[in-house]
Design a protein around this motif. Structure first.
Motif, PDB file in Angstrom:
ATOM      1  N   LEU A   1       0.831  -1.203   0.000  1.00 39.19           N
ATOM      2  CA  LEU A   1       0.000   0.000   0.000  1.00 39.19           C
ATOM      3  C   LEU A   1       0.865   1.253   0.000  1.00 39.19           C
ATOM      4  O   LEU A   1       0.574   2.228  -0.691  1.00 39.19           O
ATOM      5  N   LEU A   2       1.952   1.219   0.759  1.00 33.32           N
ATOM      6  CA  LEU A   2       2.876   2.351   0.787  1.00 33.32           C
ATOM      7  C   LEU A   2       3.482   2.583  -0.599  1.00 33.32           C
ATOM      8  O   LEU A   2       3.563   3.719  -1.071  1.00 33.32           O
ATOM      9  N   ARG A   3       3.879   1.510  -1.261  1.00 30.68           N
ATOM     10  CA  ARG A   3       4.423   1.647  -2.622  1.00 30.68           C
ATOM     11  C   ARG A   3       3.359   2.159  -3.583  1.00 30.68           C
ATOM     12  O   ARG A   3       3.651   2.948  -4.482  1.00 30.68           O
ATOM     13  N   LEU A   4       2.130   1.726  -3.401  1.00 32.50           N
ATOM     14  CA  LEU A   4       1.035   2.147  -4.269  1.00 32.50           C
ATOM     15  C   LEU A   4       0.750   3.643  -4.125  1.00 32.50           C
ATOM     16  O   LEU A   4       0.505   4.338  -5.116  1.00 32.50           O
ATOM     17  N   LEU A   5       0.802   4.156  -2.905  1.00 35.07           N
ATOM     18  CA  LEU A   5       0.447   5.551  -2.657  1.00 35.07           C
ATOM     19  C   LEU A   5       1.630   6.510  -2.709  1.00 35.07           C
ATOM     20  O   LEU A   5       1.441   7.723  -2.633  1.00 35.07           O
ATOM     21  N   LYS A   6       2.846   6.000  -2.852  1.00 39.13           N
ATOM     22  CA  LYS A   6       4.042   6.851  -2.818  1.00 39.13           C
ATOM     23  C   LYS A   6       4.008   7.943  -3.886  1.00 39.13           C
ATOM     24  O   LYS A   6       4.282   9.105  -3.598  1.00 39.13           O
ATOM     25  N   LYS A   7       3.659   7.603  -5.091  1.00 36.12           N
ATOM     26  CA  LYS A   7       3.624   8.582  -6.181  1.00 36.12           C
ATOM     27  C   LYS A   7       2.541   9.629  -5.937  1.00 36.12           C
ATOM     28  O   LYS A   7       2.743  10.820  -6.173  1.00 36.12           O
ATOM     29  N   ARG A   8       1.396   9.193  -5.439  1.00 31.77           N
ATOM     30  CA  ARG A   8       0.297  10.117  -5.154  1.00 31.77           C
ATOM     31  C   ARG A   8       0.674  11.114  -4.066  1.00 31.77           C
ATOM     32  O   ARG A   8       0.412  12.308  -4.172  1.00 31.77           O
ATOM     33  N   VAL A   9       1.314  10.624  -3.014  1.00 32.40           N
ATOM     34  CA  VAL A   9       1.731  11.492  -1.905  1.00 32.40           C
ATOM     35  C   VAL A   9       2.803  12.471  -2.375  1.00 32.40           C
ATOM     36  O   VAL A   9       2.774  13.654  -2.034  1.00 32.40           O
ATOM     37  N   GLY A  10       3.738  11.988  -3.177  1.00 28.70           N
ATOM     38  CA  GLY A  10       4.773  12.872  -3.716  1.00 28.70           C
ATOM     39  C   GLY A  10       4.179  13.979  -4.567  1.00 28.70           C
ATOM     40  O   GLY A  10       4.605  15.141  -4.489  1.00 28.70           O
ATOM     41  N   GLY A  11       3.190  13.637  -5.372  1.00 27.79           N
ATOM     42  CA  GLY A  11       2.514  14.652  -6.186  1.00 27.79           C
ATOM     43  C   GLY A  11       1.790  15.670  -5.324  1.00 27.79           C
ATOM     44  O   GLY A  11       1.817  16.877  -5.616  1.00 27.79           O
ATOM     45  N   ARG A  12       1.160  15.188  -4.267  1.00 23.70           N
ATOM     46  CA  ARG A  12       0.474  16.117  -3.357  1.00 23.70           C
ATOM     47  C   ARG A  12       1.465  17.057  -2.678  1.00 23.70           C
ATOM     48  O   ARG A  12       1.179  18.229  -2.474  1.00 23.70           O
ATOM     49  N   MET A  13       2.627  16.526  -2.316  1.00 22.29           N
ATOM     50  CA  MET A  13       3.643  17.371  -1.672  1.00 22.29           C
ATOM     51  C   MET A  13       4.105  18.468  -2.636  1.00 22.29           C
ATOM     52  O   MET A  13       4.221  19.634  -2.243  1.00 22.29           O
ATOM     53  N   ARG A  14       4.371  18.090  -3.878  1.00 21.79           N
ATOM     54  CA  ARG A  14       4.792  19.087  -4.860  1.00 21.79           C
ATOM     55  C   ARG A  14       3.710  20.139  -5.082  1.00 21.79           C
ATOM     56  O   ARG A  14       3.995  21.331  -5.147  1.00 21.79           O
ATOM     57  N   ARG A  15       2.460  19.695  -5.186  1.00 16.25           N
ATOM     58  CA  ARG A  15       1.359  20.647  -5.403  1.00 16.25           C
ATOM     59  C   ARG A  15       1.177  21.565  -4.195  1.00 16.25           C
ATOM     60  O   ARG A  15       0.879  22.747  -4.352  1.00 16.25           O
ATOM     61  N   ALA A  16       1.367  21.040  -2.985  1.00 17.48           N
ATOM     62  CA  ALA A  16       1.235  21.870  -1.778  1.00 17.48           C
ATOM     63  C   ALA A  16       2.312  22.951  -1.745  1.00 17.48           C
ATOM     64  O   ALA A  16       2.027  24.113  -1.431  1.00 17.48           O
ATOM     65  N   VAL A  17       3.546  22.582  -2.082  1.00 17.82           N
ATOM     66  CA  VAL A  17       4.630  23.563  -2.105  1.00 17.82           C
ATOM     67  C   VAL A  17       4.374  24.600  -3.200  1.00 17.82           C
ATOM     68  O   VAL A  17       4.511  25.807  -2.981  1.00 17.82           O
ATOM     69  N   ASN A  18       3.977  24.136  -4.375  1.00 15.56           N
ATOM     70  CA  ASN A  18       3.692  25.063  -5.478  1.00 15.56           C
ATOM     71  C   ASN A  18       2.567  26.017  -5.116  1.00 15.56           C
ATOM     72  O   ASN A  18       2.636  27.212  -5.414  1.00 15.56           O
TER      73      ASN A  18
END
Length: 144
Positions: free
Chosen positions: A118-135
């Protein structure tokens, strides 16, 4: 052409220091994103966790991790949080101690992996959210 910020984890503290100078509310945006991702992980984990009595499934929860707990607890962390990092906010996923035996198995029982896939499955989604939050934080700071 990418429009936004890209960070290498190697220089995370240095990059975040620079971003905080431009966008002081970046930590608030990241905290909201981490909370959302942590609760999403918990919902998925409870759905795929092995159920015998339901106690283990019900023990899976998310909570804010304090500075003293970062690196000292045995939890899953969302994002790149290491001991010694200047963390303003971090969220961890906690469960009963038995999760390790269920995840990896023992001599007598077969592994029932449910957290790490599950962690591997959601890793890309969480990374995208982090980038969008910073942006979002940077764009909001530049507007005002």
């Amino acid at each position: 052409m990418a429009d936004g910020i890209s960070m290498n984890v190697r220089g995370l503290n240095k990059s975040m220091k620079r971003i905080r100078q431009v966008a002081p509310n970046v930590d608030r945006e990241l905290d909201k994103m981490q909370e959302k991702s942590a609760h999403e992980f918990v919902a998925f984990a409870q759905g795929v966790a092995p159920v015998r009595t339901g106690d283990y499934r019900d023990s899976i929860n998310a909570k804010r991790v304090t500075d003293t707990e970062v690196g000292a607890t045995r939890s899953f962390s969302l994002g790149a949080v290491k001991a010694g990092s200047k963390v303003v906010s971090a969220w961890g996923i906690f469960a009963d101690w038995i999760w390790h035996f269920l995840e990896f198995g023992t001599v007598d029982t077969a592994a029932q992996p449910h957290m790490l896939p599950l962690l591997r499955l959601l890793k890309k989604r969480v990374g995208g959210r982090m980038r969008r939050a910073v942006n979002k934080a940077v764009k909001d700071a530049l507007k005002s």
